[in-house]
Scaffold this motif. Structure first.
Motif, mmCIF file in Angstrom:
data_model
loop_
_atom_site.group_PDB
_atom_site.id
_atom_site.type_symbol
_atom_site.label_atom_id
_atom_site.label_comp_id
_atom_site.label_asym_id
_atom_site.label_seq_id
_atom_site.Cartn_x
_atom_site.Cartn_y
_atom_site.Cartn_z
ATOM 1 N N PHE A 1 0.994 -1.352 0.021
ATOM 2 C CA PHE A 1 0.012 0.567 -0.060
ATOM 3 C C PHE A 1 0.835 1.215 0.102
ATOM 4 C CE2 PHE A 1 -3.112 -2.764 1.648
ATOM 5 C CZ PHE A 1 -4.378 -2.222 0.315
ATOM 6 N N LEU B 1 1.413 1.591 -3.645
ATOM 7 C CA LEU B 1 0.856 2.347 -4.582
ATOM 8 C C LEU B 1 0.481 3.337 -3.960
ATOM 9 C CD1 LEU B 1 -1.676 0.952 -6.008
ATOM 10 C CD2 LEU B 1 -3.059 0.932 -3.768
ATOM 11 N N TYR C 1 0.913 -0.083 -11.349
ATOM 12 C CA TYR C 1 0.015 -0.820 -10.444
ATOM 13 C C TYR C 1 -0.013 -2.327 -10.726
ATOM 14 C CZ TYR C 1 -2.609 3.358 -10.058
ATOM 15 O OH TYR C 1 -2.606 5.028 -9.633
ATOM 16 N N THR D 1 -7.819 -4.427 -12.154
ATOM 17 C CA THR D 1 -7.810 -3.795 -11.441
ATOM 18 C C THR D 1 -7.249 -1.958 -11.957
ATOM 19 O OG1 THR D 1 -7.859 -5.900 -9.745
ATOM 20 C CG2 THR D 1 -6.340 -3.580 -9.003
ATOM 21 N N LEU E 1 -8.439 1.404 -11.326
ATOM 22 C CA LEU E 1 -7.572 2.513 -10.594
ATOM 23 C C LEU E 1 -7.407 3.735 -11.627
ATOM 24 C CD1 LEU E 1 -5.005 0.796 -8.064
ATOM 25 C CD2 LEU E 1 -7.294 1.010 -7.354
ATOM 26 N N ASP F 1 -9.347 -6.579 -2.024
ATOM 27 C CA ASP F 1 -9.625 -5.558 -1.486
ATOM 28 C C ASP F 1 -9.451 -4.469 -2.217
ATOM 29 O OD1 ASP F 1 -8.330 -6.878 1.205
ATOM 30 O OD2 ASP F 1 -6.563 -7.425 -0.033
ATOM 31 N N TYR G 1 -7.631 -0.355 -2.373
ATOM 32 C CA TYR G 1 -6.244 -0.423 -3.894
ATOM 33 C C TYR G 1 -6.977 1.394 -4.167
ATOM 34 C CZ TYR G 1 -4.778 -4.922 -3.423
ATOM 35 O OH TYR G 1 -4.536 -6.020 -3.412
ATOM 36 N N ALA H 1 -5.267 4.201 -4.009
ATOM 37 C CA ALA H 1 -4.587 5.552 -5.053
ATOM 38 C C ALA H 1 -4.975 6.953 -5.519
ATOM 39 C CB ALA H 1 -5.248 4.441 -6.111
#
Length: 246
Positions: free
Chosen positions: A9, A12, A30, A47, A51, A198, A202, A206
């Motif tokens: 994290f 990220l 990512y 994903t 993001l 999760d 995320y 982000a």
């Protein structure tokens, strides 16, 4: 396990911060992180695109408010890229081929962060419509296939062709990434999408990183150290994807 989650994290946040500061959504970053942490490619693509939507939209708003967006330069790229990004999103790629292509693409921002720190052109040229369509179409198809917005490819092209400066490139790239991410996700919806459990966490991390990066990106903010950290992370992921998979 807790330390590994915290590291993920933290990275990220840094990825979202740095990419949004230069008008990018961060999908390549990512994807690099997810590759390092051994997340399945079936989860990686949607994903990263999701993001992208949050981070690129925040980045675009900041650069647009700064008066850096050039619609006339942007729309030919988008016209060709949107439908082809959708098509790319519907395409299934062999897992090993996917990793090799992604690994090669990750080298683009590594080279840019390390070797092209001051790339504002001195003499601007008028964009070529046909060439814009061709470039947009190729990037769009590739973006949909891999699960990126295409900003890491478009940005250096705009600067090398001397069509835009750094801030204009950031604004155009952010918009380009957003529309391609929407189209790519649309293509993947056709064949079904897999998200990590999760995902909400995320998105929150982000989004916050992107918000901070977009704000400071409009200022004279020293980013050299953080960019070098990001470049090292991307280089590690590229090596892992290119040389440690069969």
């Amino acid at each position: 396990m807790q330390a590994e989650i915290l590291l993920f994290f933290s990275l990220l946040f840094i990825v979202a911060f740095l990419y949004s500061s230069v008008g990018h959504g961060g999908a390549s970053g990512y994807l690099a992180l997810m590759a390092i942490f051994a997340i399945s490619p079936l989860v990686m693509k949607p994903t990263a695109l999701l993001l992208n939507l949050f981070v690129s939209s925040v980045s675009f708003i900041q650069f647009y408010r700064g008066g850096h967006f050039k619609w006339k330069t942007f729309w030919p790229f988008a016209l060709a890229s949107i439908p082809l990004s959708f098509v790319g999103g519907t395409m299934a790629i062999d897992s090993n081929i996917y990793k090799k292509i992604l690994g090669a693409l990750l080298l683009i921002p590594v080279i840019r962060f390390f070797f092209f720190k001051n790339t504002d052109p001195k003499d601007f040229k008028h964009p070529n419509f046909a060439l814009s369509l061709l470039i947009g179409g190729i990037i769009g198809l590739l973006s949909g296939m891999i699960g990126i917005g295409g900003g890491i490819i478009l940005s250096p092209i705009l600067l090398l062709l001397k069509w835009t400066d750094q801030k204009q490139t950031a604004a155009i790239s952010a918009a380009f990434i957003f529309v391609n991410s929407v189209a790519g996700l649309g293509g993947q919806l056709v064949k079904g999408i897999n998200f990590n459990s999760d995902m909400i966490a995320y998105v929150i991390v982000a989004f916050i990183g992107g918000l901070c990066g977009a704000y400071f990106g409009a200022l004279k903010f020293p980013q050299t150290i953080l960019k070098n950290v990001l470049a090292c992370v991307l280089a590690l992921a590229a090596y892992k994807l290119l040389f440690t998979y069969a």
